[in-house]
Design a protein around this motif. Structure first.
Motif, PDB file in Angstrom:
ATOM      1  N   HIS A 222      -2.285   0.746  -4.776  1.00 18.18           N
ATOM      2  CA  HIS A 222      -2.225  -0.569  -4.132  1.00 18.18           C
ATOM      3  C   HIS A 222      -1.656  -1.576  -5.114  1.00 18.18           C
TER       4      HIS A 222
ATOM      5  N   ASP B  70       0.858  -1.182   0.000  1.00 19.26           N
ATOM      6  CA  ASP B  70       0.000   0.000   0.000  1.00 19.26           C
ATOM      7  C   ASP B  70       0.898   1.237   0.000  1.00 19.26           C
ATOM      8  N   LEU B  71       0.840   2.008  -1.065  1.00 19.44           N
ATOM      9  CA  LEU B  71       1.663   3.217  -1.170  1.00 19.44           C
ATOM     10  C   LEU B  71       0.863   4.411  -0.688  1.00 19.44           C
ATOM     11  N   ASP B  72       1.310   4.994   0.432  1.00 14.48           N
ATOM     12  CA  ASP B  72       0.610   6.125   1.043  1.00 14.48           C
ATOM     13  C   ASP B  72       1.466   7.382   0.991  1.00 14.48           C
TER      14      ASP B  72
HETATM   15 MN   LIG Z   1      -3.384   3.515   1.239  1.00 11.59          MN
END
Ligand SMILES: [Mn+2]
Ligand SMILES: [Mn+2]
Length: 318
Positions: free
Chosen positions: A189, A149-151
């Motif tokens: 994602h 998950d890239l936040d």
């Molecule tokens: Mn995220």
DNA sequence: GGGACGA
DNA sequence: TCGTCCCAACGCAGA
DNA sequence: TCTGCG
């Protein structure tokens, strides 16, 4: 006599503000249909139900048999929202549930999605966003996929794209096929099929290995720190979401964000600078699906071999 | 969003 | 039949 | 033990 070209009838009658419809043998009621959920975009609850009706054939395979977290926005994207997991005594008889006892010994009932009716019932409660577990009831402790998950914090979406490409490089090197999607909010994602063969712990360990290798490549703008303040404004490489009872917005879910964005699967050649979350919305998602088909199909297929893959990662990257 | 309650 | 009130998560990393 | 986190 010429045949009038009849536009395809929508799921709900544009003239009614309340409607009951039988779906999968389940009588569902939809109220306040003209309530505006996305004010800037003038998008109503009715529009939202019509979207989920149309996307159901693509989306339901990713919901079927999964416990759900309900993230409810009963007054639109700017109204107060809350999570609901327990649906005990609140769920129509035609819905499936799973008993769940929490740490405190309280007995709860989680909704388990089964079909289009489940999806539309959640939507009718104000669930703009649809949040399925990574595992199914039949194998509740074994996720079907691992998620990276890239936040981002303040980064431009192009930066998210760069990080995603970096993840693909690492996964390519160890022979793992992965599936990217926009989150529909600020990040992306990346799904790796596991075939329900491993535990959440194993899945999380694998995500951590991948993310560590990626972070080593691009430490300038990514972070693995859980504490926001320790990230120093860098993009969070979130691997901790791989655990039971945790969810992210699922594939084809709408998001409670301006533009009525959709979490949309991508082919890797679309993961290029210039891509934005605004590219995929309630307005164009169905048309795109008719063109591309379901790009996430492989996610529910045969999973990777974690032992072999982890070994390979160790030998290649030391 | 909807159920329980009292006016 | 109204209007009002109230409720609707969770587990765990890491300090 | 408690808080921040998603
Ligand atoms: Mn995220
Ligand atoms: Mn996250």
């Amino acid at each position: 006599m010429t045949k009038a070209i009849k536009p395809e009838a929508s799921f709900l009658d544009p003239a009614k503000d309340s409607q009951s419809v039988k779906v999968n043998g389940c009588l569902l009621t939809f109220n306040h249909l003209s309530k505006v959920y996305w004010p800037e975009d003038r998008i109503t609850k009715r529009d939202m139900f019509n979207y989920y009706d149309q996307v159901a054939e693509y989306m339901v395979p990713y919901l079927k048999d999964r416990p759900m977290s309900l993230n409810r926005f009963p007054n639109g994207i700017y109204g107060p929202s809350f999570y609901q997991k327990n649906v005990k005594d609140k769920v129509p008889g035609c819905m499936a549930t799973m008993p769940h006892t929490n740490d405190k010994g309280e007995e709860k009932e989680y909704l388990v999605a089964t079909n289009k009716a489940s999806l539309l019932w959640m939507a009718s409660l104000g669930c703009i966003e649809i949040n399925p577990w990574f595992s199914r009831v039949q194998s509740a402790g074994n996720p079907d996929f691992c998620v990276i998950d890239l936040d981002p914090d303040k980064q431009h979406f192009d930066q998210v794209v760069s990080a995603a490409q970096e993840i693909k490089k690492v996964l390519d090197a160890i022979g793992v096929t992965a599936y990217p999607k926009t989150s529909g909010s600020t990040g992306m994602h990346i799904y790796i099929p596991l075939g329900a063969k491993y535990t959440y712990d194993q899945s999380q360990m694998f995500a951590k290995i991948i993310v560590s290798l990626v972070h080593k490549q691009i430490p300038e703008y990514t972070s693995m720190e859980r504490m926001v303040r320790k990230r120093g404004g860098k993009m969070y490489l979130d691997f901790l979401q791989n655990r039971p009872d945790a969810t992210i917005a699922g594939v084809y879910s709408l998001r409670p964000k301006p533009g009525a964005t959709v979490s949309m699967p991508l082919s890797w050649d679309e993961v290029k600078p210039g891509l934005t979350m605004r590219d995929f919305t309630i307005h164009n998602a169905i048309q795109r699906l008719k063109e591309t088909g379901d790009l996430f199909r492989g996610v529910l297929g045969k999973g990777i071999d974690l032992e072999k893959t982890t070994e390979k990662a160790q030998s290649i990257f030391q």
